[in-house]
Design an enzyme around this catalytic site. Structure first.
Site, PDB file in Angstrom:
ATOM      1  N   TYR A 173       0.856  -1.196   0.000  1.00 38.15           N
ATOM      2  CA  TYR A 173       0.000   0.000   0.000  1.00 38.15           C
ATOM      3  C   TYR A 173       0.890   1.243   0.000  1.00 38.15           C
ATOM      4  CZ  TYR A 173      -4.211   2.690   1.508  1.00 38.15           C
ATOM      5  OH  TYR A 173      -5.272   3.560   1.605  1.00 38.15           O
ATOM      6  N   CYS A 174       0.667   2.126  -0.968  1.00 38.40           N
ATOM      7  CA  CYS A 174       1.345   3.428  -1.049  1.00 38.40           C
ATOM      8  C   CYS A 174       2.864   3.226  -1.128  1.00 38.40           C
ATOM      9  CB  CYS A 174       0.931   4.306   0.131  1.00 38.40           C
ATOM     10  SG  CYS A 174       1.459   6.031   0.008  1.00 38.40           S
ATOM     11  N   ILE A 175       3.640   3.837  -0.232  1.00 38.35           N
ATOM     12  CA  ILE A 175       5.100   3.723  -0.293  1.00 38.35           C
ATOM     13  C   ILE A 175       5.541   2.275  -0.128  1.00 38.35           C
ATOM     14  CG2 ILE A 175       5.444   4.143   2.187  1.00 38.35           C
ATOM     15  CD1 ILE A 175       7.992   5.671   1.461  1.00 38.35           C
ATOM     16  N   GLY A 202       3.902  -0.187  -1.415  1.00 34.13           N
ATOM     17  CA  GLY A 202       3.709  -0.746  -2.753  1.00 34.13           C
ATOM     18  C   GLY A 202       4.891  -0.429  -3.647  1.00 34.13           C
ATOM     19  N   PHE A 255      -1.771  -1.140  -3.846  1.00 33.28           N
ATOM     20  CA  PHE A 255      -2.794  -0.150  -3.519  1.00 33.28           C
ATOM     21  C   PHE A 255      -2.171   1.244  -3.657  1.00 33.28           C
ATOM     22  CE2 PHE A 255      -4.775  -3.215  -0.126  1.00 33.28           C
ATOM     23  CZ  PHE A 255      -5.218  -4.054  -1.130  1.00 33.28           C
TER      24      PHE A 255
END
Length: 600
Positions: A330-332, A334, A358
């Site tokens: 998720y985010c960083i 990811g 994500f």
């Protein structure tokens, strides 16, 4: 003694009591401010060169096209004089009534007095006229680098937002009325809120968005049942209790971002993605990252990869006795999962069967709304702060994100808390938003310079463990989820990165809403829909125009895809094994470390 005299005496007593409280609070205010460590000036605004370039470009515009600028000035003068005359006429009539044209609507000006009272209506309309004039002046500049102009547009908007009349007591009818109704009590409570926020953040002004006393991690948020089965200096690994008799053979390992805490995915039972994944019959491992202090100064992305991603994958394989896992970032996290997959490709490690991302960026060629924060002056300020503190304190990242929506996340909450004296709401999402984490100095410098500024991962030149990593190395089956109105990881930028991946099997899904609500969108809510399209060779605009829209959450669509990559059914697994015995119940201990207490 008459009733009026008694009332006057009581009122005076309350006034004197409030004045005493103000004096005490003023001493605390000064004490809190003395504890503040000054941050580099570059983190509070652009260097003077930006404004010098703007003045030079504007002067050039006067030479090249004076008629256009004169027309704008005349329009501004005309609107200003007209508004003043109308206000004078209303006052002269002696009646408080709305003018024929009360001006454009704006949610900041909901109080009827903004329209009906000549004074407040004049203040509102003149502010909107000034704001429009500033926007026109910036738009009129043509002989300026587009990146610099984007920065100028952003910072000029911050000035416009900051000087809104709602932000000042003398021009905020809601605050004035509240002060009168409460005999000044609201202003005293507001000062108490201000002092409390400064004290809680070592003299830094970070507006509290939620009532922190209303929530306790592990008690009424982050309550999904599981066990911490491993802990090192970087993370705790949580394995969640099964809720089905059988589970899919291949486990899911979920890596949340370390800018905030993992429990955004487990705020409460009805919107918990963690609970939902477990209920679908998956063995779920979730990483809970450490909230670092200055001792983590020299911890880089390598530590997150080696001691975090690779170790968590190894643990899940060992506990479940399987050769592969399905990974989620998720985010960083990811972005870093992509780095990890590239490294694994170089090493011949095939431990990941599929990867889900994500709102994860891998191509930073277009810096989007973060352009103002990714230029050298701001980056130099970040490095100066890191050299001073050893970490990037959480409030700097929180403040940066908040300024992208300053009226909603800074000025609106500040007005309610400091001028109206209201207690922040008991809102779990806002509580999580304020529970940020610090970032290790070296790690953030690598991310800022190497990935964001130089875009080395997309260019195939990002170095780690002696290897040059590239997004093109990612060749496992991929599903990437973006959010339509994401201000942090714009959907078109996420899409561009997915197109660069080397996977033969790729899916891109765009959910409605933003960075959080676009992901935390449980099927039971029936709230936001999503877009799907199999052809990723299309440019983003064509993809969005031709994509199929589906009602409701994307979670079931993802789970259908995931199940095909999860093997057969096996008996449900309880957390841990002989090599990884449970240490403590979920949500563990790392998630409870508060960032503000780390900074001394």
């Amino acid at each position: 003694m008459t009733i009026n005299e008694v009332a006057a005496g009581e009122s005076r007593a309350r006034l004197e009591e409030n004045l005493d409280r103000v004096e005490e609070l003023s001493k605390r205010l000064v004490s809190a401010l003395t504890r503040r460590h000054p941050t580099p000036q570059a983190l509070s605004g652009p260097d003077s060169a930006l404004y010098a370039k703007a003045v030079q470009a504007y002067a050039q515009e006067w030479v090249n096209n004076p008629a256009k600028l004169i027309e704008q000035q005349v329009s501004f003068w005309g609107k200003t004089v007209t508004t003043f005359v109308e206000a004078q006429q209303q006052l002269a009539r002696g009646k408080l009534e709305a003018p024929q044209d009360s001006g454009p609507s704006d949610k900041r000006f909901k109080n009827p007095l903004w329209d009906s009272h000549p004074y407040f209506n004049y203040v509102k309309q003149q502010y909107l006229i000034n704001a429009d004039a500033i926007h026109q002046a910036v738009d009129a500049i043509e002989d300026m680098d587009e990146k610099e102009k984007r920065r100028l547009r952003y910072f000029s908007q911050q000035i416009v937002d900051m000087f809104a009349p709602t932000n000042f007591l003398a021009t905020n009818p809601d605050a004035l009325m509240k002060a009168v109704e409460t005999e000044g009590e609201s202003l005293v409570r507001g000062l108490e809120n201000l002092v409390a926020d400064l004290e809680a953040n070592n003299g830094e002004l970070v507006v509290r968005l939620a009532d922190e006393n209303a929530f306790e991690i592990g008690e009424n948020i982050a309550t999904a049942r599981g066990e911490v089965i491993y802990r090192n200096r970087m993370m705790e690994v949580i394995q969640y209790n099964p809720t089905t008799e059988q589970v899919q053979e291949t486990p899911v390992v979920l890596f949340p971002p370390w800018i905030n805490k993992f429990y955004i995915l487990d705020l409460k039972p009805q919107n918990s993605m963690i609970r939902w994944v477990v209920d679908q019959g998956y063995t779920l491992f979730v990483v809970s990252w450490i909230n670092p202090d200055a001792k983590y100064r020299d911890v880089g992305l390598e530590a997150y990869v080696e001691e975090g991603f690779l170790k968590a994958i190894e643990i899940a394989k060992d506990v479940c006795d399987v050769p592969k896992v399905n990974a989620v970032g998720y985010c960083i996290a990811g972005t870093t999962l992509c780095l990890t997959l590239s490294l694994m490709k170089k090493r011949g490690d095939k431990s990941v069967r599929s990867a889900t991302f994500f709102t994860a960026l891998t191509d930073f060629s277009d810096q989007g709304e973060f352009t103002p924060f990714l230029q050298d002056d701001f980056a130099d300020g970040i490095e100066e702060e890191i050299n001073q503190e050893g970490i990037l304190p959480s409030f700097i990242m929180a403040r940066t994100f908040s300024f992208l929506r300053s009226n909603d996340l800074i000025y609106g909450p500040a007005i309610r808390s400091y001028m109206m004296g209201e207690t922040p709401p008991a809102f779990d999402l806002l509580y999580w938003n304020g529970d940020g984490a610090n970032l290790p100095g070296l790690m953030f410098t690598q991310y800022l310079r190497g990935l964001c500024q130089r875009n080395e991962f997309a260019e195939g030149t990002f170095e780690m463990f002696g290897e040059k990593l590239s997004v093109k190395d990612v060749d496992v089956p991929v599903m990437s989820i973006a959010a339509e109105s994401d201000h942090i990881a714009a959907a078109r930028d996420v899409y561009r990165g997915v197109q660069l991946m080397g996977s033969r099997s790729k899916q891109f899904v765009m959910g409605q809403s933003g960075h959080i609500a676009g992901i935390v969108n449980p099927p039971s809510k029936g709230k936001y829909g999503h877009f799907v399209h199999d052809d990723l060779s299309l440019d983003f605009d064509t993809w969005t125009k031709t994509a199929d829209f589906r009602e409701g959450s994307w979670w079931p669509h993802w789970e259908d895809w995931l199940k095909k990559r999860s093997g057969k059914k096996v008996p449900a697994r309880i957390p841990g094994d002989s090599a990884y015995e449970p240490i403590c119940p979920a949500p563990g201990t790392y998630v409870k470390i508060k960032a503000a207490k780390q900074i001394q």
